[in-house]
Design a protein around this motif. Structure first.
Motif, PDB file in Angstrom:
ATOM      1  N   PRO A  61       0.466  -1.244   0.281  1.00 39.33           N
ATOM      2  CA  PRO A  61       0.323  -0.530  -0.284  1.00 39.33           C
ATOM      3  C   PRO A  61       0.957   1.545   0.278  1.00 39.33           C
ATOM      4  CG  PRO A  61      -0.714  -1.239   2.207  1.00 39.33           C
ATOM      5  CD  PRO A  61       0.851  -1.356   1.808  1.00 39.33           C
ATOM      6  N   ASP A  62       0.265   2.453  -0.520  1.00 41.24           N
ATOM      7  CA  ASP A  62       1.060   3.933  -0.306  1.00 41.24           C
ATOM      8  C   ASP A  62       1.027   4.114   1.276  1.00 41.24           C
ATOM      9  OD1 ASP A  62       1.923   6.527  -1.079  1.00 41.24           O
ATOM     10  OD2 ASP A  62       0.430   6.877  -2.456  1.00 41.24           O
ATOM     11  N   LEU A  63       2.093   4.417   1.995  1.00 40.62           N
ATOM     12  CA  LEU A  63       1.859   4.475   2.624  1.00 40.62           C
ATOM     13  C   LEU A  63       2.559   6.193   2.473  1.00 40.62           C
ATOM     14  CD1 LEU A  63       5.119   2.416   4.395  1.00 40.62           C
ATOM     15  CD2 LEU A  63       1.670   2.030   4.626  1.00 40.62           C
ATOM     16  N   SER A  64       2.055   7.154   1.759  1.00 40.57           N
ATOM     17  CA  SER A  64       2.970   8.118   2.242  1.00 40.57           C
ATOM     18  C   SER A  64       1.682   8.950   2.667  1.00 40.57           C
ATOM     19  CB  SER A  64       2.928   8.736   0.205  1.00 40.57           C
ATOM     20  OG  SER A  64       1.723   8.874  -0.925  1.00 40.57           O
ATOM     21  N   VAL A  65       0.149   8.295   2.354  1.00 42.59           N
ATOM     22  CA  VAL A  65      -1.302   9.203   2.987  1.00 42.59           C
ATOM     23  C   VAL A  65      -0.990   9.238   4.778  1.00 42.59           C
ATOM     24  CG1 VAL A  65      -1.796   8.338   1.086  1.00 42.59           C
ATOM     25  CG2 VAL A  65      -1.985   6.981   3.144  1.00 42.59           C
ATOM     26  N   LEU A  66       0.368   8.174   5.566  1.00 39.52           N
ATOM     27  CA  LEU A  66       0.008   8.893   6.759  1.00 39.52           C
ATOM     28  C   LEU A  66       1.316   9.544   7.019  1.00 39.52           C
ATOM     29  CD1 LEU A  66       0.477   4.608   6.855  1.00 39.52           C
ATOM     30  CD2 LEU A  66      -1.290   5.532   7.858  1.00 39.52           C
ATOM     31  N   ASP A  67       0.602  10.489   8.356  1.00 37.09           N
ATOM     32  CA  ASP A  67       1.301  11.059   8.786  1.00 37.09           C
ATOM     33  C   ASP A  67       2.762  10.666   9.523  1.00 37.09           C
ATOM     34  OD1 ASP A  67       2.623  12.834   9.177  1.00 37.09           O
ATOM     35  OD2 ASP A  67       0.793  13.805  11.428  1.00 37.09           O
TER      36      ASP A  67
END
Length: 80
Positions: A61-67
């Motif tokens: 999954p794309d982890l860039s959406v997490l802070d």
């Protein structure tokens, strides 16, 4: 050729031989097609490629959406 499951179990060697000589063999259970037996060579030609470890990790999954930023404040003092 189509094989009933019970027949395929009883005549497995023939099922394998026919798969190698004639091509894919269909096995049915209760009148419904459930599996197709294919040779290893034909299975290898399907283009099914197992990803290497790097590809596996990159496919996640794309982890860039997490802070994921760390807090900027200093840690608390602890008496030892």
């Amino acid at each position: 050729m189509t094989w009933q499951l019970q027949e395929a179990k009883q005549r497995f060697s023939e099922l394998v031989r026919r798969t190698l000589e004639e091509g894919p063999q269909v096995v049915t259970r209760h009148g419904k097609e459930v599996v197709v037996v294919v040779s290893a060579e034909e299975y290898g030609r399907t283009g099914e490629k197992k990803p290497d470890f790097k590809e596996f990790l990159l496919s996640g999954p794309d982890l860039s959406v997490l802070d994921l930023e760390r807090p900027k404040e200093m840690p608390r003092d602890v008496d030892l």
